[in-house]
Design an enzyme around this catalytic site. Structure first.
Site, PDB file in Angstrom:
ATOM      1  N   ALA A   1      39.142  11.678  41.364  1.00 51.90           N
ATOM      2  CA  ALA A   1      38.449  10.861  42.359  1.00 51.90           C
ATOM      3  C   ALA A   1      37.032  11.358  42.611  1.00 51.90           C
ATOM      4  O   ALA A   1      36.093  10.568  42.772  1.00 51.90           O
ATOM      5  CB  ALA A   1      39.240  10.850  43.665  1.00 51.90           C
ATOM      6  N   GLY A   2      36.860  12.670  42.653  1.00 48.03           N
ATOM      7  CA  GLY A   2      35.525  13.224  42.862  1.00 48.03           C
ATOM      8  C   GLY A   2      34.577  12.921  41.719  1.00 48.03           C
ATOM      9  O   GLY A   2      33.371  12.714  41.932  1.00 48.03           O
ATOM     10  N   ASP A   3      35.106  12.877  40.511  1.00 39.28           N
ATOM     11  CA  ASP A   3      34.277  12.551  39.345  1.00 39.28           C
ATOM     12  C   ASP A   3      33.854  11.086  39.391  1.00 39.28           C
ATOM     13  O   ASP A   3      32.705  10.742  39.079  1.00 39.28           O
ATOM     14  CB  ASP A   3      35.051  12.827  38.058  1.00 39.28           C
ATOM     15  CG  ASP A   3      35.627  14.232  38.016  1.00 39.28           C
ATOM     16  OD1 ASP A   3      35.004  15.153  38.580  1.00 39.28           O
ATOM     17  OD2 ASP A   3      36.715  14.401  37.444  1.00 39.28           O
TER      18      ASP A   3
ATOM     19  N   LEU B   1      34.136  13.358  52.261  1.00 33.56           N
ATOM     20  CA  LEU B   1      35.087  13.486  53.362  1.00 33.56           C
ATOM     21  C   LEU B   1      36.434  12.869  53.028  1.00 33.56           C
ATOM     22  O   LEU B   1      37.209  12.531  53.920  1.00 33.56           O
ATOM     23  CB  LEU B   1      34.522  12.819  54.625  1.00 33.56           C
ATOM     24  CG  LEU B   1      33.146  13.302  55.096  1.00 33.56           C
ATOM     25  CD1 LEU B   1      32.684  12.477  56.301  1.00 33.56           C
ATOM     26  CD2 LEU B   1      33.166  14.789  55.438  1.00 33.56           C
TER      27      LEU B   1
ATOM     28  N   ARG C   1      37.422  25.695  41.088  1.00 30.20           N
ATOM     29  CA  ARG C   1      38.672  25.986  40.387  1.00 30.20           C
ATOM     30  C   ARG C   1      38.841  27.501  40.389  1.00 30.20           C
ATOM     31  O   ARG C   1      38.383  28.192  39.474  1.00 30.20           O
ATOM     32  CB  ARG C   1      38.633  25.459  38.943  1.00 30.20           C
ATOM     33  CG  ARG C   1      38.396  23.964  38.799  1.00 30.20           C
ATOM     34  CD  ARG C   1      39.611  23.154  39.188  1.00 30.20           C
ATOM     35  NE  ARG C   1      39.433  21.746  38.903  1.00 30.20           N
ATOM     36  CZ  ARG C   1      38.874  20.863  39.719  1.00 30.20           C
ATOM     37  NH1 ARG C   1      38.432  21.263  40.905  1.00 30.20           N
ATOM     38  NH2 ARG C   1      38.747  19.586  39.376  1.00 30.20           N
TER      39      ARG C   1
ATOM     40  N   GLY D   1      38.644  15.693  32.056  1.00 25.70           N
ATOM     41  CA  GLY D   1      37.615  16.701  32.257  1.00 25.70           C
ATOM     42  C   GLY D   1      36.564  16.121  33.176  1.00 25.70           C
ATOM     43  O   GLY D   1      36.171  14.956  33.014  1.00 25.70           O
TER      44      GLY D   1
ATOM     45  N   TYR E   1      46.618  24.622  33.903  1.00 24.68           N
ATOM     46  CA  TYR E   1      45.649  24.667  32.812  1.00 24.68           C
ATOM     47  C   TYR E   1      46.040  25.708  31.760  1.00 24.68           C
ATOM     48  O   TYR E   1      46.495  26.798  32.091  1.00 24.68           O
ATOM     49  CB  TYR E   1      44.265  25.028  33.351  1.00 24.68           C
ATOM     50  CG  TYR E   1      43.692  24.035  34.328  1.00 24.68           C
ATOM     51  CD1 TYR E   1      43.139  22.845  33.885  1.00 24.68           C
ATOM     52  CD2 TYR E   1      43.700  24.299  35.692  1.00 24.68           C
ATOM     53  CE1 TYR E   1      42.611  21.930  34.779  1.00 24.68           C
ATOM     54  CE2 TYR E   1      43.173  23.386  36.600  1.00 24.68           C
ATOM     55  CZ  TYR E   1      42.634  22.205  36.134  1.00 24.68           C
ATOM     56  OH  TYR E   1      42.115  21.304  37.018  1.00 24.68           O
TER      57      TYR E   1
ATOM     58  N   ASN F   1      33.105  21.505  42.392  1.00 24.01           N
ATOM     59  CA  ASN F   1      34.378  21.401  41.667  1.00 24.01           C
ATOM     60  C   ASN F   1      35.080  22.752  41.571  1.00 24.01           C
ATOM     61  O   ASN F   1      35.361  23.254  40.478  1.00 24.01           O
ATOM     62  CB  ASN F   1      34.121  20.836  40.258  1.00 24.01           C
ATOM     63  CG  ASN F   1      34.848  19.525  40.030  1.00 24.01           C
ATOM     64  OD1 ASN F   1      35.989  19.362  40.445  1.00 24.01           O
ATOM     65  ND2 ASN F   1      34.196  18.588  39.376  1.00 24.01           N
TER      66      ASN F   1
ATOM     67  N   SER G   1      33.290  14.648  31.367  1.00 25.81           N
ATOM     68  CA  SER G   1      33.510  13.440  30.551  1.00 25.81           C
ATOM     69  C   SER G   1      33.966  12.274  31.424  1.00 25.81           C
ATOM     70  O   SER G   1      33.648  11.119  31.125  1.00 25.81           O
ATOM     71  CB  SER G   1      34.529  13.710  29.441  1.00 25.81           C
ATOM     72  OG  SER G   1      35.793  14.055  29.964  1.00 25.81           O
TER      73      SER G   1
END
Length: 318
Positions: free
Chosen positions: A257-259, A226, A167, A33, A103, A165, A36
């Site tokens: 990776a973004g988190d 980027l 979705r 998630g 999901y 993010n 988290s």
């Protein structure tokens, strides 16, 4: 509290072999998630983080709460729902550089979060509030809850960090998603968009033009991801600057990776680093996570992070 983050985490099932999901016969269970992941990434770097959410009164909820608590994250404001389940999702590694996610979160316990449910003191003591564009897409009550969290943060001098993010599957339609993502971005102090999210919001532009369009929404600091090229950073005190990325020989799992990037940036800011150095830390965190299977499993501790930034990790440590 250094950082408070609010959102849904689900049980994650990953096939033990590559290929189409229909051919998978065995799975490993992990947890994933965005919010988290950020909280765990910060905790591994020695920061105080709190994750707020709602879980089903089920085995997945028991295991998840125990796992995240075990990572040193404050879960004291996580509640349980006897009538709605903990969400689940599946990853599919079809082939190299082709990862898909499915999901199963409709009517989950987390989608039942509401403004009445959120306690003021769960947010009011934070230096940063981290939110994403996932939570408001879960339900109308989640949007109302997020509005309350933002109001509490603004009333207590808490900086708001927003990761779009995107979705699309959780929104009614693209127009609704576009409206709310712009709305939450405009209410935040720091925004962390990716190129594809910026294109969704504003149409085709250059990365530099995207940064200006986000600033036009009233956002103080824009950090444009980027991918492997690094990130663009711009704020009232820092002119537009490109921060280089870190090369990765083989991407094992790009999800999360973004988190990790968000956790790295927040960590740098909490440590008092200049904005460009904080973003460099974010780039390193994002790169490291892609080399490990799992959303949170590749999040480093401080010593591993420092080694990676300073030239990479040895193949074998003896």
């Amino acid at each position: 509290m250094d950082v408070v983050t609010i959102g849904e985490t689900m049980a994650l099932f990953t096939p033990n072999e590559e290929g189409m999901l229909r051919h998978a016969h065995s799975f490993s269970m992990k947890f994933g998630g965005a919010e988290s992941n950020v909280a765990i990434g910060l905790s591994r770097l020695g920061h105080r983080s709190r994750w707020i959410s709602r879980l089903g009164e089920d085995e997945f909820g028991d295991a998840m709460q125990s796992f995240i608590r075990g990572e040193g994250v404050d879960v004291s404001y996580v509640t349980r729902d006897q009538t709605a389940p903990t969400g689940v999702f599946f990853k599919e590694f079809r082939r190299l550089n082709d990862t898909r996610v499915y999901y199963y979160r409709k009517d989950s316990a987390a989608s039942k979060m509401s403004a009445e449910w959120l306690q003021d003191d769960s947010v009011s003591d934070a230096e940063y509030l981290h939110i994403t564009g996932i939570t408001p897409g879960l339900s109308v009550s989640c949007r109302e809850m997020l509005e309350k969290a933002i109001s509490i943060a603004k009333g207590n001098g808490t900086k708001i960090v927003f990761d779009p993010n995107l979705r699309l599957k959780i929104w009614k339609d693209e127009e609704e998603a576009r409206y709310f993502l712009k709305k939450y971005a405009s209410e935040s102090d720091i925004v962390l968009p990716g190129i594809s999210e910026a294109e969704f919001l504003f149409g085709a532009c250059s990365p530099e033009e995207y940064v200006e369009k986000f600033h036009a929404l009233g956002i103080e600091t824009v950090i444009m991801k980027l991918g492997k090229e690094g990130a663009l950073v711009s704020s009232q005190s820092v002119p537009l600057t490109k921060i280089p990325g870190f090369p990765v020989e083989r991407v094992v799992d790009p999800v999360g990776a973004g988190d990790a990037f968000a956790a790295g940036v927040l960590s740098g800011l909490l440590d008092g680093l200049p904005l460009d150095e904080a973003v460099l830390r974010g780039n390193a965190m994002g790169a490291m996570v892609t080399m490990v299977n799992g959303d949170a499993e590749g999040l480093p501790n401080r010593s591993d992070l420092a080694s990676f930034i300073n030239g990479g990790l040895d193949d074998v440590t003896r």
